[in-house]
Design an enzyme around this catalytic site. Structure first.
Site, PDB file in Angstrom:
ATOM      1  N   CYS A 280     -16.060 -10.426  18.451  1.00  0.00           N
ATOM      2  CA  CYS A 280     -15.152  -9.644  17.890  1.00  0.00           C
ATOM      3  C   CYS A 280     -14.447  -8.944  18.883  1.00  0.00           C
ATOM      4  CB  CYS A 280     -15.733  -8.673  16.939  1.00  0.00           C
ATOM      5  SG  CYS A 280     -16.968  -7.672  17.433  1.00  0.00           S
TER       6      CYS A 280
ATOM      7  N   GLN B 151     -21.424 -10.361   7.367  1.00  0.00           N
ATOM      8  CA  GLN B 151     -19.793 -10.209   7.708  1.00  0.00           C
ATOM      9  C   GLN B 151     -18.882  -9.868   6.477  1.00  0.00           C
ATOM     10  OE1 GLN B 151     -18.137 -10.886  10.445  1.00  0.00           O
ATOM     11  NE2 GLN B 151     -19.634 -12.173  11.740  1.00  0.00           N
TER      12      GLN B 151
ATOM     13  N   CYS C 138      -5.009   0.195   8.438  1.00  0.00           N
ATOM     14  CA  CYS C 138      -4.411  -1.126   8.588  1.00  0.00           C
ATOM     15  C   CYS C 138      -3.432  -0.813   9.763  1.00  0.00           C
ATOM     16  CB  CYS C 138      -3.824  -1.676   7.449  1.00  0.00           C
ATOM     17  SG  CYS C 138      -4.911  -2.087   5.956  1.00  0.00           S
TER      18      CYS C 138
ATOM     19  N   TYR D  78     -28.723 -12.555  19.513  1.00  0.00           N
ATOM     20  CA  TYR D  78     -28.088 -11.521  18.855  1.00  0.00           C
ATOM     21  C   TYR D  78     -27.870 -12.033  17.368  1.00  0.00           C
ATOM     22  CZ  TYR D  78     -26.596 -10.208  23.394  1.00  0.00           C
ATOM     23  OH  TYR D  78     -26.627 -10.184  24.909  1.00  0.00           O
TER      24      TYR D  78
ATOM     25  N   CYS E 227       0.914  -1.052   0.161  1.00  0.00           N
ATOM     26  CA  CYS E 227       0.071  -0.002   0.119  1.00  0.00           C
ATOM     27  C   CYS E 227       0.704   1.310  -0.054  1.00  0.00           C
ATOM     28  CB  CYS E 227      -0.789   0.053   1.143  1.00  0.00           C
ATOM     29  SG  CYS E 227      -1.912   1.272   1.337  1.00  0.00           S
TER      30      CYS E 227
ATOM     31  N   ASP F  81     -23.542 -14.174  19.392  1.00  0.00           N
ATOM     32  CA  ASP F  81     -22.606 -13.459  18.669  1.00  0.00           C
ATOM     33  C   ASP F  81     -23.090 -12.258  18.814  1.00  0.00           C
ATOM     34  OD1 ASP F  81     -20.764 -12.261  16.879  1.00  0.00           O
ATOM     35  OD2 ASP F  81     -21.657 -13.239  15.030  1.00  0.00           O
TER      36      ASP F  81
END
Length: 383
Positions: free
Chosen positions: A338, A213, A16, A242, A7, A311
């Protein structure tokens, strides 16, 4: 891979956070983060890395800026409210980046101004490009300032279609604020209102603001990991809490007796019902309700739940929800998260309720970022 090949704006863009590491080092970093949290509680399985760590996103959101009379696209930096100009983000697909380039050209041709956050003027606040990895269809959502109308709509739509053959849907929405959202009041100016993608052999309808996702290839790895952990049988009744658009519940459905799919967002439940019908799944009940309140109903009616699949959002589960879940006492809990910090907090609470942590498995859903996805299995038994 050298920094330049990866990049050209990696030192400027905050998208990132791990761009200074090669991919193997990123996996070691994430494995260690999971080990720090869970290592004293359970043996940690080796993290499942991505075969394709670049160009994995099925959704890209671009912002635009006028520079020397020409519109250019880039990535919004929420920390300082600036735009990093790039039309070749390495996490986006080639098709998404090309679509953004086309829109830059057409915005100039049709004299359509990007919205200036500081001067509070202009029309286009952002553009979302969603892509089906199964069909390669593109949905483009142009988020506009609420107070303005889009000029020459039909001619613009024809021009976009001519330049982007994979275009299946072109939608205009409106937004009052300055945050990046999908907007409201969708108006279809070309094509259809949804595209369809596939996960583990099942088809899923995606609307302009659906949750789906971001990394579909690794999502299959994630959900297969969860299914394997659960070891479902025809005797199992699953609670999918969820549940969003019911993705996990529908993937569980062929492996169990019944699924109770619970989600509080009404539009997501509507999508879940459409997806169940699309896939001819008859043993799933998609319910619009608060998960905690629904669990209380299950307890009151003595409805047996043998497995719960969780989740939750990044904030994790509320204490009251976990207390209700413990009262329901499913034999197995598969918890996908997550946010490993809130996941650890919730796991510790469940351990006090008589559960045993059996497995911990990381899945790298977002290469080159610090985000870590983790699946854990808790069992009511100690065997």
């Amino acid at each position: 891979m050298s920094e330049q090949k990866y990049c050209s704006v990696m030192k400027k863009c905050s998208g990132c956070q791990l761009s200074n590491m090669d991919y193997e080092r990123q996996l070691r970093y994430k494995q260690n983060e999971i080990r720090i949290r869970f290592g004293r509680l359970c043996k940690i399985n080796k993290i499942k890395g991505a075969e394709t760590p670049l160009h994995y996103r099925n959704k890209a959101q671009f912002v635009f800026k006028k520079i020397k009379g020409k519109t250019q696209c880039g990535i919004y930096q929420s920390t300082d409210k600036t735009v990093i100009i790039t039309d070749s983000c390495a996490l986006h697909t080639k098709e998404q980046n090309e679509a953004a380039k086309v829109l830059c050209k057409l915005f100039d041709s049709f004299k359509i101004e990007p919205f200036d956050l500081h001067r509070r003027r202009g029309l286009v606040k952002s553009v979302i490009v969603r892509q089906s990895f199964h069909t390669n269809e593109l949905m483009i959502v142009i988020v506009c300032d609420y107070s303005k109308n889009f000029p020459s709509v039909s001619a613009f739509a024809e021009a976009v279609k001519k330049e982007i053959p994979a275009l299946a849907s072109l939608i205009l929405t409106k937004h009052k604020g300055t945050t990046l959202t999908a907007g409201d009041n969708p108006k279809i100016i070309f094509g259809k209102d949804t595209i369809t993608d596939r996960l583990l052999g099942l088809d899923f309808i995606i609307s302009y603001n659906s949750f789906f996702q971001i990394n579909p290839l690794q999502t299959e790895v994630l959900y297969k990991t969860a299914i394997d952990m659960a070891k479902l049988s025809d005797n199992d009744t699953v609670l999918d809490a969820y549940s969003g658009t019911g993705t996990i519940g529908m993937i569980c459905a062929p492996h169990c007796k019944k699924v109770h799919s619970i989600e509080i967002v009404e539009n997501a439940v509507k999508d879940a019902r459409k997806n169940a019908k699309l896939n001819n799944i008859n043993n799933i009940e998609a319910v619009c309700a608060d998960s905690q309140e629904y669990i209380k109903e299950l307890c009151e009616t003595n409805t047996p739940i043998t497995c719960a699949v969780l989740d939750p959002p990044r904030a994790g589960c509320s204490r009251s929800f976990l207390e209700s879940l413990a009262s329901l006492a499913p034999e197995k809990i598969v918890y996908i998260s997550c946010n490993i910090d809130t996941q650890l907090r919730d796991v510790r609470f469940l351990l006090k309720q008589g559960y045993t942590l059996k497995k911990v498995q990381g899945v790298d859903m977002f290469p080159y970022t610090k985000h870590i996805e983790c699946v854990v299995l808790l069992s009511k038994t100690t065997q």
